[in-house]
Structures are given as C-alpha cells and as structure tokens.
Design a protein around this motif. Structure first.
Motif, PDB file in Angstrom:
ATOM      1  N   SER A  93       0.869  -1.178   0.000  1.00 20.38           N
ATOM      2  CA  SER A  93       0.000   0.000   0.000  1.00 20.38           C
ATOM      3  C   SER A  93       0.903   1.225   0.000  1.00 20.38           C
ATOM      4  N   ARG A  94       0.793   2.037  -1.035  1.00 22.88           N
ATOM      5  CA  ARG A  94       1.618   3.246  -1.133  1.00 22.88           C
ATOM      6  C   ARG A  94       0.975   4.362  -0.316  1.00 22.88           C
ATOM      7  N   LEU A  95       1.679   4.855   0.685  1.00 19.17           N
ATOM      8  CA  LEU A  95       1.131   5.878   1.564  1.00 19.17           C
ATOM      9  C   LEU A  95       1.344   7.277   1.010  1.00 19.17           C
ATOM     10  N   ASN A  96       2.508   7.526   0.449  1.00 15.33           N
ATOM     11  CA  ASN A  96       2.795   8.814  -0.164  1.00 15.33           C
ATOM     12  C   ASN A  96       3.878   8.612  -1.207  1.00 15.33           C
ATOM     13  N   ASN A  97       4.470   9.711  -1.695  1.00 18.08           N
ATOM     14  CA  ASN A  97       5.389   9.586  -2.830  1.00 18.08           C
ATOM     15  C   ASN A  97       6.724   8.934  -2.491  1.00 18.08           C
ATOM     16  N   GLN A  98       6.972   8.651  -1.194  1.00 22.41           N
ATOM     17  CA  GLN A  98       8.229   8.008  -0.834  1.00 22.41           C
ATOM     18  C   GLN A  98       8.060   6.939   0.246  1.00 22.41           C
ATOM     19  N   THR A  99       6.828   6.501   0.470  1.00 21.72           N
ATOM     20  CA  THR A  99       6.563   5.548   1.550  1.00 21.72           C
ATOM     21  C   THR A  99       5.531   4.509   1.114  1.00 21.72           C
TER      22      THR A  99
END
Length: 353
Positions: free
Chosen positions: A137-143
């Motif tokens: 699950s991608r939380l934001n552009n770097q996580t």
C-alpha cells in the motif's frame, strides 16, 4: 509536543456474544471498555482510555494521547509493524530503508525511500517482484507499507523501489517471511502515517518500546536501537526536533524487528520537559521516583493521565505510588495549563504487574 493522532497499536480480540466476559483490566489492560462492554484500543478521541477503564470521549480541542485525553504537547515514553534487517543503502541517488528485513506473518513493515536533491522528481514507486506474496500500500510519494499474508512457510519476498522520473534507478528490498510471534511490540508515542506527531524545533521527545506478551504480561524493551529517516542515523531514545526528520524507526537488536512512527517538525521552539525514567515496571502498590526538568528552568507539576475512573495511583513531587490493579499507567510532568495547546508535557509509562 502536540500529538494529532496516535495509532491503535494493540486491540484485544472480541469474544463471541455468548461467551463474552465482562470488559475490565484482566482482559483489556492496554485499552478501554466502551458502553457495550467491548474492549477498544483506547487511542482515539471517540474512545480514549487505558487499563480496562471506561472509555471517554475527548473534547474538541483535545486528542487521545497514550490512553488519556490531552490538549497539550507530549514528551516521554512511543506504530506498528514488524520487520527486521538492514539499514539504509544508496545506489544511483536512491536510498531505501530498510534494505533487508524479516517480517512475521500477519504483520506489516513501513518501507521508506528518498532520492537525491538533483532528481527531477522526488517520487518513488514500490512494486512486488514476480510471484511475491503479500500486499503493498503506497502511503505517499516516498513511503509504502508491506502487509504480510496471515500464514505460510518461510520464504523470501522482493520489493522494488523505482524512481518515477527514471525507471532505471531502482533498488531491491528483500524481506524474509517468518512465523508470527506471540510477542507484540509497540512504540509510544506513535502516529498513523496519514497524520503526524508534531515536534517543535529543538523540542525533546523521548520514545519507548513496550512489549506485550499477554494483556497482563508487559515489559519495556530497554535495548531498542533508534534511527532517524531519511538520514538513517542512530540516536538515543530521546529525539530533538529536526525539520529534516520524517520518520523514527526502532529496532530490537535480538530479533532485528523494526517498528516505525512518523514525525513532523515545525519551526516553533517551545519549552521542553524531560522525564526520567521514561518507563518503569513496579509491583502493585509499589513506589517509584521520577525526576523531570524544563528547558527554561520552570517549575514542573505532576499528574496521572489515566482516565475513566478507578484507582490509577497517585503522584506527588515525582513520587508515584502504584494502584493494586495490574495495568499500564501514565505519569506526566508538565509546565503550563495541562488542557492548553501551549502546555509542555513529558509522559512516562508505568507497567504495574
């Protein structure tokens, strides 16, 4: 430090209606009991509490902080996820953390990535390599968060972090799936990645890892190692607000298990309060002495934060006398008005068992 949200780190499973016991300290020591008699995690504004006490609803200006409604800044004793393994690794300007990990089944691990400042875009994507199991699950552009399956045999899962501006810039993260552990660790205080824990520049925040074997068998992981992201630098359990730091990782050196919590640092420098020890274990009716200092030399006041009624012990000039009932109790040292957003507070976790 002001906590805008805390992740619910431990939830006691509900039993079937026909055999559901009364909700109390014996089966809900790390949460609170709602009006229906169900054990809640106790870290939300709508159901806040700890030690099997009755859940309370926090006021509009307050947030639930380690099981207590509070409107000020916290410091003292700190979500979820388990992972084990290596530190940062930089290749072609792309840094990832961790690079290797052992993740128990039915757990999760937060994965971090960062690109050097010269990159035309800071965005990084995460993807499971062919035949990999679990979910991302991608939380934001770097996580991203990796969620391990509920069960299975030992196997390796590879996840690729790739720069969006140039797909030739990538790194592999190698995870080893392992049997689920009966032990649950949790950082206090902690946050959910969609919200943040706010720390002032130069303000001190002490983190701790609490270990749950059963709801009544609790301890503090005093050997935890601490790292700041994106630098990957280690630090002592007390963190000083730094605008460059986005996430805090804790590592158990015995198992290499990682936990993480997100932080955000603002340009305001407030009075900070430090408390010692940040966590302690005492026997029922036991006594422990805490000390606390404010960065500006102000006098420090004391209180027990637990809400919901019942005997939570007493604190007088830093001397805490525990109640007879086992559970988790929160001792606070503070400067200012305790319900104010300008208050500076340090919180210590006391395990009575």
């Amino acid at each position: 430090m002001r906590v805008l949200a805390l992740v619910a780190v431990v939830t006691v499973g509900a039993l079937s209606a026909c055999s559901k016991p009364a909700c109390d300290r014996s089966n809900c020591s790390v949460g609170c009991c709602d009006a229906s008699g169900t054990c809640q995690a106790g870290n939300t504004a709508n159901a806040c509490g700890i030690g099997g006490n009755t859940c309370t609803t926090c006021q509009f200006t307050q947030s639930c902080m380690q099981g207590a409604c509070f409107g000020g800044n916290t410091g003292g004793s700190g979500g979820t996820g388990g992972g084990t393994g290596g530190g940062t690794n930089t290749q072609n300007g792309l840094t990832v953390f961790p690079t290797t990990a052992s993740v128990p089944y039915s757990s999760s691990l937060t994965l971090s990535a960062a690109l050097e400042a010269s990159a035309s875009s800071p965005d990084v994507s995460f993807s499971l390599e062919q035949s990999a199991t679990g979910q991302l699950s991608r939380l934001n552009n770097q996580t991203a968060v990796y969620y391990a399956p509920n069960s299975g045999s030992a196997r390796t899962v590879r996840i690729r972090a790739t720069a969006d501006y140039n797909t030739s810039v990538s790194q592999l993260i190698e995870l080893t799936l392992a049997p689920s552990s009966a032990v649950t660790d949790a950082i206090f205080p902690s946050s959910r990645a969609s919200t943040v824990m706010v720390v002032g520049v130069g303000e001190k925040q002490t983190f701790a890892v609490t270990r749950y074997v059963t709801p009544t068998q609790l301890s503090s992981l005093t050997t935890a190692e601490w790292f700041r992201w994106p630098s990957g630098q280690s630090f002592a359990a007390t963190y000083t607000g730094d605008a460059n730091v986005k996430r805090i990782y804790a590592r158990d050196p015995a198992t290499n298990q990682y936990l993480s919590t997100d932080v955000s640092t603002i340009g305001l420098q407030r009075v900070s309060v430090e408390i010692s020890p940040a966590s302690a274990t005492v026997a029922p009716n036991g006594v422990i002495q805490f000390t606390a200092t404010a960065s500006d030399g102000s006098a420090v006041d004391w209180m027990v934060l637990n809400s919901g009624g019942g005997d939570v012990g007493t604190v007088n000039s830093g001397t805490y006398t525990a109640p007879a009932a086992p559970g988790i109790y929160l001792v606070a040292a503070f400067v200012g008005q305790v319900a104010s957003t300008d208050a500076s507070v340090a919180v210590a976790t006391v395990i009575v068992q």
